[in-house]
Design a protein around this motif. Structure first.
Motif, PDB file in Angstrom:
ATOM      1  N   ASN A   1       0.661  -1.292  -0.105  1.00  0.00           N
ATOM      2  CA  ASN A   1       0.250   0.136  -0.126  1.00  0.00           C
ATOM      3  C   ASN A   1       0.536   1.647   0.099  1.00  0.00           C
ATOM      4  N   LEU A   2       0.519   2.154  -0.727  1.00  0.00           N
ATOM      5  CA  LEU A   2       1.074   3.396  -0.750  1.00  0.00           C
ATOM      6  C   LEU A   2       0.766   4.578  -0.221  1.00  0.00           C
ATOM      7  N   ILE A   3       0.952   5.751  -0.077  1.00  0.00           N
ATOM      8  CA  ILE A   3       0.457   6.212   0.504  1.00  0.00           C
ATOM      9  C   ILE A   3       1.313   7.934   0.832  1.00  0.00           C
ATOM     10  N   ARG A   4       0.364   8.997   0.688  1.00  0.00           N
ATOM     11  CA  ARG A   4       0.739  10.211   0.053  1.00  0.00           C
ATOM     12  C   ARG A   4       2.306  10.520   1.378  1.00  0.00           C
ATOM     13  N   GLY A   5       2.623  11.712   1.346  1.00  0.00           N
ATOM     14  CA  GLY A   5       4.116  11.583   2.659  1.00  0.00           C
ATOM     15  C   GLY A   5       5.400  11.448   1.360  1.00  0.00           C
ATOM     16  N   ASN A   6       6.675  12.065   2.754  1.00  0.00           N
ATOM     17  CA  ASN A   6       7.721  12.225   1.840  1.00  0.00           C
ATOM     18  C   ASN A   6       8.401  11.365   2.984  1.00  0.00           C
ATOM     19  N   GLY A   7       9.405  10.704   3.102  1.00  0.00           N
ATOM     20  CA  GLY A   7      10.035   9.090   3.895  1.00  0.00           C
ATOM     21  C   GLY A   7      10.875  10.265   4.803  1.00  0.00           C
ATOM     22  N   LEU A   8      11.072   9.416   5.527  1.00  0.00           N
ATOM     23  CA  LEU A   8      11.758  10.461   7.174  1.00  0.00           C
ATOM     24  C   LEU A   8      13.137  10.778   6.410  1.00  0.00           C
ATOM     25  N   THR A   9      14.032  10.704   5.787  1.00  0.00           N
ATOM     26  CA  THR A   9      15.143  11.170   5.020  1.00  0.00           C
ATOM     27  C   THR A   9      14.743  11.758   4.464  1.00  0.00           C
ATOM     28  N   ALA A  10      13.995  11.762   3.112  1.00  0.00           N
ATOM     29  CA  ALA A  10      13.835  12.731   1.969  1.00  0.00           C
ATOM     30  C   ALA A  10      12.723  14.227   2.594  1.00  0.00           C
TER      31      ALA A  10
END
Length: 71
Positions: free
Chosen positions: A41-50
């Motif tokens: 499953n994909l969600i909108r947003g950025n990963g921690l590092t990004a």
């Protein structure tokens, strides 16, 4: 979060202005990331590092948008 902080420290130390990270990763993804449940499953947003890099004025790209860099 420790890895993200270390990445930011290295980027700042060597003057990085742009970074290419792995798309969809919960750490490195930008725009859409996996939700961490290993279900695809994909969600909108950025990963921690990004997100941390972006917050510190480092442009983040993934292999799926390298064309924006003219590569």
């Amino acid at each position: 979060m420790e890895g993200a902080k270390k990445t930011l420290g290295i980027a700042k130390a060597i003057g990085i202005k742009k970074a290419i990270l792995k798309s969809k990763s919960p750490s490195c993804g930008c725009g859409l990331i996996y939700d961490g449940t290993f279900s695809g499953n994909l969600i909108r947003g950025n990963g921690l590092t990004a997100g941390l890099l972006i917050k510190n004025n480092i442009e983040v790209y993934t292999e799926s948008n390298l064309d924006m860099l003219g590569i």
